[in-house]
Write an enzyme that holds these catalytic residues in place. Structure first.
Site, PDB file in Angstrom:
ATOM      1  N   GLY A 102      -2.227  37.017 -22.135  1.00  0.00           N
ATOM      2  CA  GLY A 102      -1.958  38.012 -21.096  1.00  0.00           C
ATOM      3  C   GLY A 102      -0.867  37.364 -20.274  1.00  0.00           C
ATOM      4  O   GLY A 102      -1.145  36.452 -19.524  1.00  0.00           O
ATOM      5  N   CYS A 103       0.363  37.791 -20.454  1.00  0.00           N
ATOM      6  CA  CYS A 103       1.466  37.138 -19.755  1.00  0.00           C
ATOM      7  C   CYS A 103       1.235  37.203 -18.262  1.00  0.00           C
ATOM      8  O   CYS A 103       0.808  38.220 -17.751  1.00  0.00           O
ATOM      9  CB  CYS A 103       2.783  37.831 -20.075  1.00  0.00           C
ATOM     10  SG  CYS A 103       3.153  37.809 -21.805  1.00  0.00           S
ATOM     11  N   VAL A 104       1.503  36.111 -17.583  1.00  0.00           N
ATOM     12  CA  VAL A 104       1.369  36.118 -16.131  1.00  0.00           C
ATOM     13  C   VAL A 104       2.468  36.998 -15.551  1.00  0.00           C
ATOM     14  O   VAL A 104       3.553  37.049 -16.095  1.00  0.00           O
ATOM     15  CB  VAL A 104       1.490  34.707 -15.573  1.00  0.00           C
ATOM     16  CG1 VAL A 104       1.299  34.730 -14.063  1.00  0.00           C
ATOM     17  CG2 VAL A 104       0.460  33.809 -16.188  1.00  0.00           C
TER      18      VAL A 104
END
Lengths: 104, 412
Positions: A102-104
């Site tokens: 889950g890309c920051v």
């Protein structure tokens, strides 16, 4: 990285129990992993898992639910039916792949 | 004469030409940058518009003011890139050739990608990721009488991943200041497991939602918006009713990237995450939000990456190996309302942690903690953006992330 024993084999996992070594996964192990989270693997589950394994080998990262839909051809709705609540996480867990970032 | 062509005169593209022009001999290199219009948007400012803190005219300036002498600014719509022929076609038939191409065409919200999401846009459904949307929402909030406010994140990755939380904190503060907080029920709906992606920050920020009596609806992957019945429907058939929906639609890269066969399933250009060089073509780079690097889609990532990019570019065009390795460094101020804010600092491998920044133990900014100074930092940043960042001047911040000043917490 912790090491744990599954089906009599030592495997490397992260602190959430995801396998960390692509090659330590086997179809036998997948059944155990699926049972751990209460999933009974049908043919359709296997099709998705095989897609995820093959896609990871090519791309070097775990397919997102979107990619499993658009590239793999498994509708998101069906992913939710087969791997309830958290398909992305559960599919990766059973397929022995890292959690999709889950890309920051 | 060698030709450098940059597609997109936003944050990353503008910084790229400002940093490269002085370092590429004008007798040997021409530089051209293309965009569809002459308006540069300070996108971090959109967040403040719905609450009347910024006015729309305060967040735009002409693009050409930030393009240095010796760089041609071409206004036109990009039809597609033909990488085999090293050329770019514009919609009006013009052709631009290149020796090296830098794709900096960003990412945009796409409400059309979720069934029903666009149906009532501007009515009971709003978004603040465009200037137009943020301005419409400001109008809506002036007369809204309360009810169920749902802030909903469609899918990661999105531009400025902290903005949905900031919007929610600012909404809580706004309704409190209007004396109507008791008439507004706020719910934060996210496809993530918690308030944020990474555990330590997610716990801190989740606690801040709780303190503000904001409901969290995690693991909610939206399938459709039922504009008629005013509810969100998830793939696993949960429903969240709303009176006012503020959605963050799925973000996608530019359509011309897809038309050119250069994009992944979200139209982002696959690149090497340390050098930003395309994995398919040796003379194409993608910078800023347009690439698929597993980092935030944020100006700060573009900025830190851009500190390393020029050296790599200059080596690459001479046939030398690229030596600078980008680590995914980003930092973001997070507005929390009532004149306070937080700051987070992180990279590909290290999640946001508490501590001080940029000087260990001193700050002046505090990481993952609400302070007034962080809020002022955020407001000051607009000046820095126009006057230092876009012109490519040095900021006194290291490009690569440092662990100094960070506290490593034990995860429970």
């Amino acid at each position: 990285m912790p090491v744990t024993t599954m089906n009599g084999h030592e495997v490397h996992v992260d602190d959430e129990g995801f396998l960390t070594q692509y090659d330590e996964w086997t179809e036998e192990l997948a059944k155990t992993l699926a049972a751990n989270i209460g999933i009974d693997l049908t043919d359709r589950h296997w099709e998705i898992i095989r897609f995820l394994r093959a896609d990871y080998a090519k791309q070097g990262e775990t397919a997102t639910t979107r990619r499993v839909d658009t590239v793999g051809g498994f509708p998101t709705k069906e992913q939710f039916q087969l791997f309830p609540k958290k398909p992305a996480k559960k599919m990766a867990y059973i397929a022995g792949l890292p959690k999709p970032h889950g890309c920051v | 004469m060698r030709k450098l062509l940059v597609l997109g005169a936003g944050t990353a593209g503008t910084m790229a030409v400002n940093k490269l022009r002085p370092r590429l001999d004008a007798a040997q290199w021409s530089i051209t940058i293309v965009d569809q219009d002459d308006v540069h948007h300070y996108q971090p400012g959109y967040l403040f518009i719905p609450f009347g803190i910024y006015q729309p005219h305060e967040v735009t300036k002409p693009r050409h003011r930030f393009i240095p002498d010796g760089v041609d600014l071409v206004l036109g719509t990009i039809e597609r890139v033909v990488p085999e022929d090293n050329k770019v076609l514009l919609a009006d038939g013009r052709e631009l050739g290149y020796d090296f191409l830098v794709i900096a065409s960003g990412t945009s919200p796409r409400p059309d990608q979720t069934p029903g999401m666009a149906d009532d846009m501007g009515g009971n459904v709003h978004e603040f990721y465009t200037l137009e949307g943020a301005t419409r929402l400001a109008e809506k909030l002036k007369t809204w009488e309360g009810g169920k406010l749902v802030v909903q994140l469609t899918e990661m990755p999105i531009k400025c991943p902290v903005a949905p939380l900031e919007f929610t904190f600012l909404a809580d503060a706004f309704f409190t200041e209007q004396g109507m907080r008791d008439r507004v029920e706020i719910t934060y709906v996210t496809p993530l497991e918690g308030a944020f992606t990474k555990p330590v920050a997610s716990r801190h920020l989740g606690g801040m939602l709780e303190e503000r009596k904001i409901q969290l609806e995690p693991d909610f992957m939206v399938e459709s918006v039922d504009a008629e019945a005013r509810k969100l429907v998830s793939f696993d058939e949960r429903e969240v009713p709303y009176d006012l929906l503020v959605t963050i639609p799925i973000n996608m890269g530019a359509d011309f990237v897809a038309r050119s066969g250069l994009g992944d399933d979200l139209n982002y250009v696959p690149v090497d995450k340390e050098t930003l060089l395309s994995t398919a073509y040796d003379n194409i780079f993608a910078v800023g939000d347009a690439s698929n690097i597993p980092a935030s889609k944020a100006g700060s990532v573009a900025h830190f990456a851009m500190d390393l990019f020029p050296d790599n570019f200059l080596r690459h065009v001479q046939g030398l190996p690229m030596t600078e390795k980008f680590d995914g460094h980003a930092n973001c101020f997070i507005e929390s309302g009532h004149g306070k804010g937080l700051l987070i600092d992180f990279n590909y491998d290290t999640e946001p942690l508490p501590g001080k920044y940029p000087l260990p133990g001193v700050g002046p900014f505090s990481l993952l903690k609400e302070t007034e100074l962080n809020h002022w930092g955020k407001l000051m940043f607009r000046w820095m953006y126009w006057n230092l960042l876009l012109p490519g001047k040095e900021l006194p911040l290291p490009a690569l992330m440092s662990m100094a000043g960070k506290q490593v917490e034990e995860l429970s």
